[in-house]
Design an enzyme around this catalytic site. Structure first.
Site, mmCIF file in Angstrom:
data_model
loop_
_atom_site.group_PDB
_atom_site.id
_atom_site.type_symbol
_atom_site.label_atom_id
_atom_site.label_comp_id
_atom_site.label_asym_id
_atom_site.label_seq_id
_atom_site.Cartn_x
_atom_site.Cartn_y
_atom_site.Cartn_z
ATOM 1 N NE ARG A 107 85.703 124.456 -11.888
ATOM 2 C CZ ARG A 107 85.153 125.527 -12.374
ATOM 3 N NH1 ARG A 107 84.722 125.264 -13.675
ATOM 4 N NH2 ARG A 107 85.013 126.748 -12.087
ATOM 5 C CE1 TYR A 146 88.034 121.193 -3.509
ATOM 6 C CE2 TYR A 146 89.449 122.034 -1.696
ATOM 7 C CZ TYR A 146 88.650 120.662 -2.308
ATOM 8 O OH TYR A 146 89.508 119.757 -2.450
ATOM 9 C CD GLU A 147 89.835 124.610 -7.429
ATOM 10 O OE1 GLU A 147 89.838 124.873 -8.651
ATOM 11 O OE2 GLU A 147 90.898 124.528 -6.552
ATOM 12 N N GLY A 148 84.821 126.347 -7.556
ATOM 13 C CA GLY A 148 83.573 126.634 -8.269
ATOM 14 C C GLY A 148 82.567 125.742 -7.639
#
Lengths: 531, 531
Positions: free
Chosen positions: A281, A407-409
């Site tokens: 993140r 992506y990545e949340g």
């Protein structure tokens, strides 16, 4: 002030940095030399890859992924020159430098070749994760990941389990001598490639019953080839065709009884992954910053060279001499500079104050994404028709940047995290520490008007947070507005730091309409229930 | 309420529409039947072209442009079925219907295949322009443009003359029997193609000295082939490679002594083009609306079908049942509905009150563009990773939509037009008429809270406008903020109309944070001079 100068000036006023630099025995000249080398590497080695990779893309050939021309060579150099391992321990093949130094260099790499750097992100993060889990597997893998001889992925999503990780169905079965993994994983960046000797998949699989949700998940390392060199039952079933990021092969993988190594404790897979997820993140924030600084540089250069307008009986004037174009450039530069200040602050905290770092991560993740995308779109607007063509690199930046908020949340996941986990479940404790830190920073700013605006915005954020803690709104519906309010609070704080660091125009512009924007975010936190 | 129902409901409360419908002898059933046919044509004939055209693109082959498979056949049907000529006079091959009916149908076509419809936009607009300039050339060309047998382009930009039209260098020389055109034009949509028999270029060329700026420009019709069928000295030098809109060939054309027909008066080229430009700007609003309504439909459908989240021990729930996803969908639907109301209002005014229509055009142009782009991006966010792939049509919508804010006058040009020409040079007269009309609309709304918010926002816009008329800010620097303020004023007015038309959720959501957003726009109108 160029990107490197702004980075250095901000580091000098980032409170945690001086402590870390001293602890690591880093003097100013060394730091500047490292970052200059990073910028040079980015321009000389990485930037030429980017347009080629965008056009060529990655192909699935005879079951294996072929990467664009130049990738393998650049990867070799990235590892050899130590850019993967700066902040890994010296005993593990690293250089023992602070994470902040990596985070200061990363935006240069990401802006030059974000797609290529996707492999660096997961490989680095896996090395740090394995350092934590330790043991023989770490001794074997970490130095090889640090050098880039081997690489790593993170495998979470499945066709029926995206944001809802608890629905993961990939199964791990214990057999004599180890574990066997069976299932399908999707959205695996560099799930296969031809740039290194071995790929380790950091993978969540179910070892407990489905009813246990995330508590039935364990973390495995699943190599693409076993120690004997044989293929480990992993098939690339598809590469996604995407709007952008063509230079990063997004793979669907099928695991058929593949040998896996359990990392840490069974049932603790998800919490064990957190260090890896946190580093990835942070990378998304660096990606957004990298894209934004590159888009801005292109727009500035175009605006200074392209001649357009002015009195019809005189030669045309540089585009950048028009007030509205100056405004457009500053509207890109201001949030980009705030994001840079946040990336530096966040990376120092990740090495020192994990609670506060966790609080800032959803903001850095989402507004890294949004700042990068909006900067690319804003730069395209400065270039006009030219920017919409493939003659200029801006349209690729825009297409590549759009994925960061997904992506990545996703934004929605970051917003739920920020409001429900970081504020409500935390009872406002970390909020209090954030506000203390932000207010101290603001109080140190010499610019009285900036101080007044920033203080007022922080007070409003404080009051809004207390309201939400008291249950004034439905958290699920308020989360997006609250995430935006959080970013505005960070902007208030770090705009003052920008002024201290000599980026007065960016800092003051960021503050100009901040109270009005905070009022807007408050309104979005109080949406009616019928929405 | 689907797009067709919302369109019909809004037409019913668009004040000018009933008058025009009566004058044209149109009853409700006929209007509904026409719009249903339009929607059917869009889905059946146009929508299948769009993904194919995006992938295939247009190619330059032996000096001519080859268009995607299916284009020629669809173009033939578009003309034969009368969709190009609804609002042309019956004597000129048209059906004599109101422009509003065209504008109500157009978003269905644009959302289905925006790139393909670029040819319809310039061909239609040229037919209207030639109807105005009249004479033998109109008698020859208009019916053939109306049927689609021939097509037309608009040629303004040159390599060194974009937004600054006064720098056009293409020259027209009078020779015996006519004019000869020599120069280079760029950004010509469908500057060449293989879909019809003849192409007429509506072209600005210099007949006076360069020092005369735009007053030295005249308007010409330059056919691609002369009456004898010979090529007319026009070469396609390039097709632009763009981020999107691949199905619309953007050509660079070179004219070498090409025969041209002078239209109207020499030196009056630019003002004579205005009718064509106005119709093309209305089209940009319809493009934004078309993209937005299609993106919204896809996002809604995905949210109702995709199962994700919910308690881990129960089956997953539809994505759209999560409050944040409902919010995301409404955040797309509300500005889309406001834009629809504006397109209908604007098109009735273009047939009746040109001053007010000219006032609303820069708002419709720019916020058509921004609403379309943001809707596509918002829909992508709802779809998550899927939306970023080419498996779903949303990423094409996003790439296609991004150009709308650039061509036909960038955001910056629209903002200067709105503040400097429509407010300051006009002395606020049209502003007054706009406010009268908007306030009357708001006063008629049954919803008291909506009325109060809308009235307050209109009052703020009124006060802001008076400030700017009084010279409170640098117009060039304030223009962007003022354009945004104008859109918020329009939103206040038309959100009330949405409520009247039964789209209560969209109307109320649009009003929810409107005062705060107006405060933000005010702040942007008062940027400090150091920007």
């Amino acid at each position: 002030m160029d990107d490197l100068e702004q980075t250095r000036a901000l580091m000098a006023v980032t409170p945690g940095w001086q402590v870390q630099a001293e602890a690591a025995g880093l003097d100013d000249a060394t730091v500047t030399a490292i970052l200059s080398e990073a910028a040079k590497f980015a321009e000389g080695v990485l930037a030429p890859l980017n347009p080629v990779a965008d056009r060529t893309g990655c192909r699935l050939q005879d079951g294996r992924v072929a990467t664009p021309p130049g990738y393998a060579g650049a990867w070799l150099r990235l590892g050899q020159d130590g850019w993967l391992s700066m902040d890994l321990a010296e005993g593990a093949g690293g250089q023992g430098l602070p994470l902040t130094l990596h985070a200061a260099a990363a935006p240069f790499f990401e802006g030059a070749a974000m797609a290529f750097m996707m492999l660096a992100g997961s490989t680095r993060a896996a090395a740090h994760l394995l350092t934590q889990t330790g043991g023989a597997v770490a001794a074997e893998w970490v130095p090889r990941l640090a050098s880039g001889d081997w690489t790593a992925t993170i495998c979470i999503s499945e066709p029926d389990a995206g944001s809802d990780v608890g629905r993961i169905r990939t199964r791990a079965e214990e057999v004599e001598g180890g574990w066997r993994i069976t299932g399908s994983k999707i959205w695996i960046s560099f799930g296969d490639h031809d740039m290194a000797d071995r790929i380790g998949h950091l993978l969540l699989a179910r070892t407990g019953p489905a009813s246990a949700g995330t508590r039935g998940l364990s973390l495995f390392l699943v190599p693409d080839r076993t120690d004997s060199g044989a293929r480990n039952g992993i098939t690339v079933t598809r590469i996604e065709e995407k709007m952008g990021l063509h230079g990063s092969p997004t793979c669907a993988l099928s695991f058929a009884g593949s040998e896996g190594i359990l990392l840490g404790e069974a049932g603790r897979g998800l919490p064990q992954l957190f260090r890896m997820i946190e580093l990835m993140r942070l990378q998304t924030a660096c990606q957004g910053l990298g894209i934004a600084q590159r888009a801005l540089a292109i727009a500035r250069s175009y605006a200074s060279e392209r001649l357009q307008g002015g009195p019809p009986d005189a030669p045309p004037v540089p585009l950048g001499s028009h007030p509205d174009v100056r405004r457009q450039l500053l509207a890109i530069a201001a949030p980009t500079a705030v994001l840079r200040a946040l990336v530096l602050e966040l990376s120092t905290l990740m090495d020192g104050d994990e609670g506060l770092a966790g609080y800032l991560l959803p903001l850095a993740k989402n507004f890294g994404a949004e700042t990068g995308f909006q900067a690319a779109s804003g730069a395209m607007q400065v270039l006009g028709g030219a920017g919409y063509t493939r003659e200029w690199p801006v349209e690729q930046l825009l297409r590549d940047a759009r994925v960061i908020a997904i992506y990545e949340g996703t934004t929605g996941m970051q917003a739920q995290d920020f409001l429900i986990r970081r504020l409500i479940r935390d009872g406002g404790q970390t909020l209090g520490r954030f506000l203390d830190r932000a207010r101290a920073g603001v109080a140190a700013c010499r610019d009285e008007a900036a101080r007044d605006t920033a203080t007022a915005v922080l007070d409003r954020f404080d009051a809004l947070s207390r309201d939400l803690l008291a249950g004034a709104a439905s958290p699920e519906l308020a989360a997006d507005g609250y995430l935006r309010a959080g970013w505005l609070a960070v902007t208030a704080w770090l705009a003052c730091r920008l002024i201290e660091a000599g980026s007065e125009r960016e800092g003051r512009f960021a503050l100009h309409d901040l109270s009005e924007r905070m009022a807007g975010a408050e309104a979005l936190c109080h949406l009616p229930a019928w929405v």
